[in-house]
Scaffold this motif. Structure first.
Motif, PDB file in Angstrom:
ATOM      1  N   TYR A 149       0.831  -1.201   0.000  1.00  0.00           N
ATOM      2  CA  TYR A 149       0.000   0.000   0.000  1.00  0.00           C
ATOM      3  C   TYR A 149       0.868   1.253   0.000  1.00  0.00           C
ATOM      4  O   TYR A 149       2.000   1.234   0.474  1.00  0.00           O
ATOM      5  CB  TYR A 149      -0.845   0.062   1.282  1.00  0.00           C
ATOM      6  CG  TYR A 149      -1.753  -1.103   1.515  1.00  0.00           C
ATOM      7  CD1 TYR A 149      -3.039  -1.124   0.996  1.00  0.00           C
ATOM      8  CD2 TYR A 149      -1.344  -2.190   2.287  1.00  0.00           C
ATOM      9  CE1 TYR A 149      -3.894  -2.191   1.234  1.00  0.00           C
ATOM     10  CE2 TYR A 149      -2.189  -3.263   2.528  1.00  0.00           C
ATOM     11  CZ  TYR A 149      -3.454  -3.255   1.991  1.00  0.00           C
ATOM     12  OH  TYR A 149      -4.294  -4.310   2.232  1.00  0.00           O
ATOM     13  N   ASP A 150       0.272   2.350  -0.448  1.00  0.00           N
ATOM     14  CA  ASP A 150       0.843   3.664  -0.219  1.00  0.00           C
ATOM     15  C   ASP A 150       0.378   4.112   1.158  1.00  0.00           C
ATOM     16  O   ASP A 150      -0.572   3.553   1.719  1.00  0.00           O
ATOM     17  CB  ASP A 150       0.359   4.661  -1.281  1.00  0.00           C
ATOM     18  CG  ASP A 150       1.023   4.428  -2.638  1.00  0.00           C
ATOM     19  OD1 ASP A 150       2.135   3.868  -2.676  1.00  0.00           O
ATOM     20  OD2 ASP A 150       0.423   4.822  -3.653  1.00  0.00           O
ATOM     21  N   VAL A 151       1.035   5.130   1.687  1.00  0.00           N
ATOM     22  CA  VAL A 151       0.698   5.625   3.021  1.00  0.00           C
ATOM     23  C   VAL A 151       0.314   7.098   2.923  1.00  0.00           C
ATOM     24  O   VAL A 151       0.968   7.869   2.230  1.00  0.00           O
ATOM     25  CB  VAL A 151       1.882   5.444   4.005  1.00  0.00           C
ATOM     26  CG1 VAL A 151       1.529   5.961   5.393  1.00  0.00           C
ATOM     27  CG2 VAL A 151       2.303   3.980   4.072  1.00  0.00           C
ATOM     28  N   MET A 152      -0.744   7.455   3.619  1.00  0.00           N
ATOM     29  CA  MET A 152      -1.157   8.852   3.759  1.00  0.00           C
ATOM     30  C   MET A 152      -1.276   9.137   5.244  1.00  0.00           C
ATOM     31  O   MET A 152      -1.556   8.220   6.033  1.00  0.00           O
ATOM     32  CB  MET A 152      -2.499   9.104   3.066  1.00  0.00           C
ATOM     33  CG  MET A 152      -2.441   8.929   1.565  1.00  0.00           C
ATOM     34  SD  MET A 152      -4.008   9.337   0.759  1.00  0.00           S
ATOM     35  CE  MET A 152      -3.918  11.139   0.786  1.00  0.00           C
ATOM     36  N   GLY A 153      -1.080  10.407   5.618  1.00  0.00           N
ATOM     37  CA  GLY A 153      -1.194  10.727   7.024  1.00  0.00           C
ATOM     38  C   GLY A 153      -1.233  12.213   7.287  1.00  0.00           C
ATOM     39  O   GLY A 153      -1.064  13.026   6.376  1.00  0.00           O
ATOM     40  N   THR A 154      -1.433  12.539   8.548  1.00  0.00           N
ATOM     41  CA  THR A 154      -1.477  13.934   8.964  1.00  0.00           C
ATOM     42  C   THR A 154      -0.106  14.443   9.365  1.00  0.00           C
ATOM     43  O   THR A 154       0.072  15.637   9.575  1.00  0.00           O
ATOM     44  CB  THR A 154      -2.438  14.128  10.144  1.00  0.00           C
ATOM     45  OG1 THR A 154      -1.997  13.314  11.236  1.00  0.00           O
ATOM     46  CG2 THR A 154      -3.867  13.779   9.759  1.00  0.00           C
ATOM     47  N   GLY A 155       0.856  13.554   9.493  1.00  0.00           N
ATOM     48  CA  GLY A 155       2.221  13.924   9.852  1.00  0.00           C
ATOM     49  C   GLY A 155       3.145  12.756   9.603  1.00  0.00           C
ATOM     50  O   GLY A 155       2.692  11.658   9.276  1.00  0.00           O
ATOM     51  N   PRO A 156       4.441  12.980   9.726  1.00  0.00           N
ATOM     52  CA  PRO A 156       5.398  11.922   9.415  1.00  0.00           C
ATOM     53  C   PRO A 156       5.275  10.720  10.345  1.00  0.00           C
ATOM     54  O   PRO A 156       4.912  10.862  11.510  1.00  0.00           O
ATOM     55  CB  PRO A 156       6.760  12.605   9.579  1.00  0.00           C
ATOM     56  CG  PRO A 156       6.501  13.765  10.473  1.00  0.00           C
ATOM     57  CD  PRO A 156       5.082  14.191  10.225  1.00  0.00           C
ATOM     58  N   VAL A 157       5.556   9.561   9.786  1.00  0.00           N
ATOM     59  CA  VAL A 157       5.565   8.307  10.545  1.00  0.00           C
ATOM     60  C   VAL A 157       6.860   7.594  10.198  1.00  0.00           C
ATOM     61  O   VAL A 157       7.269   7.564   9.034  1.00  0.00           O
ATOM     62  CB  VAL A 157       4.362   7.408  10.164  1.00  0.00           C
ATOM     63  CG1 VAL A 157       4.395   6.111  10.952  1.00  0.00           C
ATOM     64  CG2 VAL A 157       3.051   8.137  10.383  1.00  0.00           C
ATOM     65  N   LYS A 158       7.496   7.027  11.191  1.00  0.00           N
ATOM     66  CA  LYS A 158       8.738   6.282  10.969  1.00  0.00           C
ATOM     67  C   LYS A 158       8.418   4.797  10.855  1.00  0.00           C
ATOM     68  O   LYS A 158       7.560   4.288  11.600  1.00  0.00           O
ATOM     69  CB  LYS A 158       9.712   6.514  12.110  1.00  0.00           C
ATOM     70  CG  LYS A 158      10.184   7.942  12.221  1.00  0.00           C
ATOM     71  CD  LYS A 158      11.101   8.107  13.410  1.00  0.00           C
ATOM     72  CE  LYS A 158      11.499   9.557  13.552  1.00  0.00           C
ATOM     73  NZ  LYS A 158      12.175   9.791  14.815  1.00  0.00           N
ATOM     74  N   PRO A 159       9.128   4.094   9.976  1.00  0.00           N
ATOM     75  CA  PRO A 159       8.910   2.646   9.874  1.00  0.00           C
ATOM     76  C   PRO A 159       9.010   1.929  11.225  1.00  0.00           C
ATOM     77  O   PRO A 159       8.236   1.015  11.494  1.00  0.00           O
ATOM     78  CB  PRO A 159      10.002   2.188   8.904  1.00  0.00           C
ATOM     79  CG  PRO A 159      10.211   3.384   8.013  1.00  0.00           C
ATOM     80  CD  PRO A 159      10.070   4.567   8.947  1.00  0.00           C
ATOM     81  N   GLU A 160       9.926   2.380  12.074  1.00  0.00           N
ATOM     82  CA  GLU A 160      10.089   1.730  13.386  1.00  0.00           C
ATOM     83  C   GLU A 160       8.826   1.876  14.236  1.00  0.00           C
ATOM     84  O   GLU A 160       8.494   0.981  15.015  1.00  0.00           O
ATOM     85  CB  GLU A 160      11.266   2.333  14.168  1.00  0.00           C
ATOM     86  CG  GLU A 160      12.586   2.355  13.444  1.00  0.00           C
ATOM     87  CD  GLU A 160      12.744   3.545  12.492  1.00  0.00           C
ATOM     88  OE1 GLU A 160      12.577   4.713  12.896  1.00  0.00           O
ATOM     89  OE2 GLU A 160      13.025   3.284  11.316  1.00  0.00           O
TER      90      GLU A 160
END
Length: 180
Positions: free
Chosen positions: A146-157
């Protein structure tokens, strides 16, 4: 129109309808087992919501949170309620409920050869109108990327830690990667 979120469990009045919507709104390869969602929803930081418009059940949302990140795992409206602005109002209710959290979600990739390409485009535009932005990440869950959408950055960890707590050993089937 007043949108409310009510916690759902297997004894909820609308559980049968929510279960049916879940099965019809998401392809089989994108669904976790309903029993797993229901069982996990009793745990801290996991919210299984029924969405109600003026007291009438209209949809579902499932959110997994950890720290300041909240993963909107599933969001769906009853087919008869789509196209009426209810989805945007539900999304705004979720953003208010999780205020201060970085909300993110996994979204089908824009693949022009997909049978539902136009639907994928509409879904992406819906989330953009409701305050989410494309993030330079992908999520792999089992066999789907999937692609990712969000309201702010997210780290893979962050995602991987969240999924390890949620899925335990099965978390090896999921990952988040930075888009190349």
């Amino acid at each position: 129109m007043l949108i409310t979120l009510k916690r759902i469990n297997m004894f909820s009045k609308d559980y049968r309808e929510i279960s049916r919507l879940y099965r019809t709104a998401f392809p089989a390869d994108e669904r976790a087992p309903m029993w797993l969602l229901t069982m996990k929803s009793g745990k801290e930081n996991i919210d299984f919501w029924g969405i109600y418009a003026d007291g009438e059940w209209v949809g579902l949302a499932y959110v997994i949170s950890e720290g300041s990140a909240s993963y909107l795992f599933y969001l769906a409206l009853s087919e008869s309620m789509r196209g009426r602005g209810i989805g945007s109002r539900a999304m705004q209710s979720l953003l208010i409920h999780y205020e201060g959290q970085r909300i993110f979600l996994a979204l089908e990739q824009l693949d022009e050869s997909a049978d539902n390409f136009e639907e994928r485009q509409r879904r992406r535009k819906f989330y953009m109108r409701n305050g989410l932005k494309p993030l330079p990440l992908t999520i792999r869950e089992a066999t789907v990327t999937y692609d990712v959408m969000g309201t702010g950055p997210v780290k893979p960890e962050e995602y991987e830690s969240m999924m390890k707590k949620y899925l335990g050993a099965a978390s090896r089937l999921v990952s988040m990667d930075i888009k190349e």
